[in-house]
Motif scaffolding. Structure first.
Motif, PDB file in Angstrom:
ATOM      1  N   GLY A 161     -22.998  19.698 -13.525  1.00 58.15           N
ATOM      2  CA  GLY A 161     -22.541  18.316 -13.340  1.00 58.15           C
ATOM      3  C   GLY A 161     -21.583  18.182 -12.168  1.00 58.15           C
ATOM      4  N   GLU A 162     -20.742  19.183 -12.007  1.00 52.36           N
ATOM      5  CA  GLU A 162     -19.806  19.181 -10.878  1.00 52.36           C
ATOM      6  C   GLU A 162     -20.578  19.278  -9.561  1.00 52.36           C
ATOM      7  OE1 GLU A 162     -16.184  21.466 -13.314  1.00 52.36           O
ATOM      8  OE2 GLU A 162     -17.581  22.603 -12.063  1.00 52.36           O
ATOM      9  N   TYR A 163     -21.538  20.171  -9.570  1.00 47.35           N
ATOM     10  CA  TYR A 163     -22.344  20.363  -8.352  1.00 47.35           C
ATOM     11  C   TYR A 163     -23.047  19.057  -7.968  1.00 47.35           C
ATOM     12  CZ  TYR A 163     -25.574  22.443  -5.046  1.00 47.35           C
ATOM     13  OH  TYR A 163     -26.271  22.737  -3.902  1.00 47.35           O
ATOM     14  N   ASP A 164     -23.683  18.428  -8.930  1.00 43.92           N
ATOM     15  CA  ASP A 164     -24.409  17.189  -8.640  1.00 43.92           C
ATOM     16  C   ASP A 164     -23.466  16.107  -8.129  1.00 43.92           C
ATOM     17  OD1 ASP A 164     -26.711  18.437  -9.447  1.00 43.92           O
ATOM     18  OD2 ASP A 164     -26.681  17.596 -11.481  1.00 43.92           O
ATOM     19  N   PHE A 165     -22.314  16.015  -8.760  1.00 48.46           N
ATOM     20  CA  PHE A 165     -21.329  15.011  -8.351  1.00 48.46           C
ATOM     21  C   PHE A 165     -20.886  15.251  -6.906  1.00 48.46           C
ATOM     22  CE2 PHE A 165     -16.986  13.301  -8.175  1.00 48.46           C
ATOM     23  CZ  PHE A 165     -17.189  12.018  -8.668  1.00 48.46           C
ATOM     24  N   ILE A 166     -20.637  16.512  -6.586  1.00 54.27           N
ATOM     25  CA  ILE A 166     -20.178  16.857  -5.231  1.00 54.27           C
ATOM     26  C   ILE A 166     -21.273  16.619  -4.197  1.00 54.27           C
ATOM     27  CG2 ILE A 166     -19.551  18.846  -3.789  1.00 54.27           C
ATOM     28  CD1 ILE A 166     -17.917  19.767  -6.349  1.00 54.27           C
ATOM     29  N   LEU A 167     -22.513  16.931  -4.564  1.00 54.59           N
ATOM     30  CA  LEU A 167     -23.619  16.649  -3.631  1.00 54.59           C
ATOM     31  C   LEU A 167     -23.680  15.182  -3.273  1.00 54.59           C
ATOM     32  CD1 LEU A 167     -27.068  18.334  -4.150  1.00 54.59           C
ATOM     33  CD2 LEU A 167     -25.269  18.839  -2.505  1.00 54.59           C
TER      34      LEU A 167
END
Length: 200
Positions: A189-195
């Motif tokens: 979820g963090e990765y997707d948010f940062i992308l």
DNA sequence: GCCAACGTTGGC
DNA sequence: GCCAACGTTGGC
């Protein structure tokens, strides 16, 4: 010694060394079936600004990665056990990596990469001339490991650490809670948010 | 195996 | 360039 990878320039001669390095796949990955799939996302830190160690520049930025042959580089120079263990035991081909710029004017996430080779000995530790030489690591019993990563994307604007700290969605990031770990897990979820932030 | 001293990281 | 946080070392 900084637990970040070293320069692109030094990397060129290191690559020659790897061809004659027979120990490439010598370690075995075992007993990971329970947690190997928990993380497919990571954050790795590099220093994008020049810093001279033993007469060699250890800078390595997202642009430097892009400019490598095949836009691929080994991630050498990690000299911290926890970070090493992640690379050695957890990182798998295809995993996604956030490329973080540290120890620089604007620390933050600069882009993404993917893992293209799983752990093998960090041979830079064997070379007394190398900035990241470690006499305690021997070719027959390597102490330090690395993976290879390939450039995937550069964010249109770097996402500064100062901005990351402001998002409720990222408040539990290892980056924020444990500033010094140089290879660290990221939640999907963090990765997707940062992308999404990076591609705005 | 504790923990004080030491060295490094990395934001500021 | 400062220095707080924290990881590592080594004496005991």
């Amino acid at each position: 010694m900084p637990p970040v990878r070293r320069s692109a320039r030094v990397n060129e001669f290191a690559k020659k060394a790897t061809r004659s390095c027979k120990s490439g796949e010598s370690h075995t990955t075992t007993a990971l079936s329970n947690d190997a799939k928990i993380y497919g996302y990571w954050l790795m830190k590099a220093e994008p600004e020049s810093r001279i160690v033993k007469g060699k520049d250890v800078k390595f930025s997202i642009d430097d990665l892009y400019e490598m042959k095949d836009s691929t580089s080994c991630w050498d120079g990690v000299r911290n056990y926890e970070a090493r263990n992640i690379m050695r035991d957890k990182m798998k081909i295809g995993d996604k990596v956030l490329f973080y710029h540290s120890n620089c004017k604007t620390p933050g996430i600069a882009g993404t990469a993917t893992v293209v080779r799983e752990a093998y000995p960090d041979y830079t530790a064997f070379d007394p001339e190398h900035p990241y030489y470690d006499p305690k690591s021997k070719a027959d019993v390597p102490k330090w490991f690395m993976v290879d990563v390939k450039f995937e994307s550069k964010f249109s604007n770097i996402i500064p650490l100062s901005a990351l700290k402001g998002y409720q969605e990222l408040k539990d990031m290892v980056l924020i809670k444990r500033g010094r770990l140089s290879v660290q897990p990221v939640k999907a979820g963090e990765y997707d948010f940062i992308l999404k932030l990076g591609n705005k």
